[in-house]
Design a protein around this motif. Structure first.
Motif, short mmCIF file in Angstrom:
data_model
loop_
_atom_site.label_atom_id
_atom_site.label_comp_id
_atom_site.label_asym_id
_atom_site.label_seq_id
_atom_site.Cartn_x
_atom_site.Cartn_y
_atom_site.Cartn_z
N MET A 1 0.83 -1.19 0.00
CA MET A 1 0.00 0.00 0.00
C MET A 1 0.88 1.25 0.00
SD MET A 1 -3.22 0.63 2.45
CE MET A 1 -2.94 1.96 3.55
N ALA A 2 0.48 2.28 -0.74
CA ALA A 2 1.27 3.50 -0.83
C ALA A 2 1.16 4.31 0.45
CB ALA A 2 0.81 4.32 -2.01
N VAL A 3 2.30 4.76 0.93
CA VAL A 3 2.34 5.56 2.16
C VAL A 3 3.08 6.85 1.83
CG1 VAL A 3 3.20 5.63 4.53
CG2 VAL A 3 2.38 3.49 3.57
N PRO A 4 2.55 8.02 2.29
CA PRO A 4 3.24 9.29 2.02
C PRO A 4 4.63 9.30 2.66
CG PRO A 4 1.04 9.69 2.90
CD PRO A 4 1.29 8.23 3.00
N LYS A 5 5.59 9.84 1.92
CA LYS A 5 6.96 9.87 2.43
C LYS A 5 7.14 10.96 3.47
CE LYS A 5 11.50 8.97 0.74
NZ LYS A 5 12.18 8.41 -0.42
N ARG A 6 6.44 12.09 3.27
CA ARG A 6 6.56 13.21 4.22
C ARG A 6 5.18 13.69 4.64
NH1 ARG A 6 11.66 13.87 4.47
NH2 ARG A 6 13.05 14.24 2.72
N LYS A 7 5.15 14.31 5.81
CA LYS A 7 3.90 14.88 6.33
C LYS A 7 3.49 16.08 5.47
CE LYS A 7 2.09 17.22 10.40
NZ LYS A 7 2.39 17.68 11.77
N VAL A 8 2.22 16.16 5.14
CA VAL A 8 1.71 17.31 4.38
C VAL A 8 1.52 18.45 5.37
CG1 VAL A 8 -0.20 18.17 2.99
CG2 VAL A 8 0.58 15.84 2.71
N SER A 9 2.13 19.59 5.07
CA SER A 9 2.06 20.73 5.99
C SER A 9 0.64 21.27 6.06
CB SER A 9 3.01 21.83 5.54
OG SER A 9 2.54 22.42 4.35
N LYS A 10 0.34 21.97 7.15
CA LYS A 10 -1.00 22.55 7.34
C LYS A 10 -1.30 23.57 6.25
CE LYS A 10 -0.60 22.01 12.27
NZ LYS A 10 0.02 22.68 13.40
N ALA A 11 -0.30 24.33 5.84
CA ALA A 11 -0.51 25.35 4.81
C ALA A 11 -0.88 24.71 3.48
CB ALA A 11 0.75 26.20 4.65
N ARG A 12 -0.16 23.65 3.11
CA ARG A 12 -0.44 22.97 1.84
C ARG A 12 -1.81 22.29 1.88
NH1 ARG A 12 2.56 21.52 -2.55
NH2 ARG A 12 4.43 22.40 -1.65
N ARG A 13 -2.13 21.66 3.00
CA ARG A 13 -3.42 21.00 3.17
C ARG A 13 -4.57 22.02 3.09
NH1 ARG A 13 -4.36 19.75 9.10
NH2 ARG A 13 -4.83 21.96 8.96
N ASP A 14 -4.42 23.14 3.78
CA ASP A 14 -5.48 24.16 3.81
C ASP A 14 -5.62 24.85 2.46
OD1 ASP A 14 -5.88 23.44 6.41
OD2 ASP A 14 -4.83 25.16 7.26
N LYS A 15 -4.52 25.02 1.72
CA LYS A 15 -4.58 25.61 0.40
C LYS A 15 -5.44 24.75 -0.54
CE LYS A 15 -0.31 26.78 -0.40
NZ LYS A 15 1.01 26.82 -1.05
N ARG A 16 -5.28 23.46 -0.43
CA ARG A 16 -6.02 22.53 -1.27
C ARG A 16 -7.51 22.54 -0.91
NH1 ARG A 16 -3.48 18.11 0.13
NH2 ARG A 16 -5.05 17.38 1.58
N ARG A 17 -7.83 22.64 0.36
CA ARG A 17 -9.22 22.58 0.82
C ARG A 17 -9.96 23.90 0.70
NH1 ARG A 17 -8.47 19.12 6.43
NH2 ARG A 17 -7.84 17.19 5.43
N SER A 18 -9.25 25.01 0.57
CA SER A 18 -9.89 26.33 0.65
C SER A 18 -10.79 26.65 -0.54
CB SER A 18 -8.84 27.42 0.79
OG SER A 18 -8.09 27.51 -0.40
N SER A 19 -10.46 26.13 -1.71
CA SER A 19 -11.20 26.53 -2.91
C SER A 19 -12.49 25.75 -3.11
CB SER A 19 -10.31 26.37 -4.14
OG SER A 19 -9.99 25.00 -4.31
N VAL A 20 -12.72 24.72 -2.32
CA VAL A 20 -13.87 23.85 -2.54
C VAL A 20 -15.19 24.51 -2.15
CG1 VAL A 20 -14.92 21.66 -1.87
CG2 VAL A 20 -12.47 21.79 -2.30
N TRP A 21 -15.23 25.21 -1.04
CA TRP A 21 -16.48 25.71 -0.48
C TRP A 21 -16.89 27.07 -0.98
CZ3 TRP A 21 -16.26 30.25 2.25
CH2 TRP A 21 -15.01 30.66 2.65
#
Length: 60
Positions: A1-21
């Protein structure tokens, strides 16, 4: 199973989620007959015209 190599930062995660709503306001255009604002590609609710032709009879 694929596992992320590094933790996704809060800024990168929030940038991705911000445009949806976010919602955009509908664009309005002026009617060519009466100048009233209306939705594009719709019959004018004020005068009943669409593309310069009377579609709906309106009482004056």
């Amino acid at each position: 199973m694929a596992v992320p190599k590094r933790k996704v930062s809060k800024a990168r995660r929030d940038k991705r989620r911000s445009s949806v709503w976010k919602l955009t306001a509908p664009t309005l255009t002026k009617c060519t007959q009466c100048g009233e604002y209306k939705l594009p590609h719709q019959v004018c609710g004020n005068c009943g015209y669409y593309k310069g032709k009377e579609i709906v009879k309106k009482e004056a």
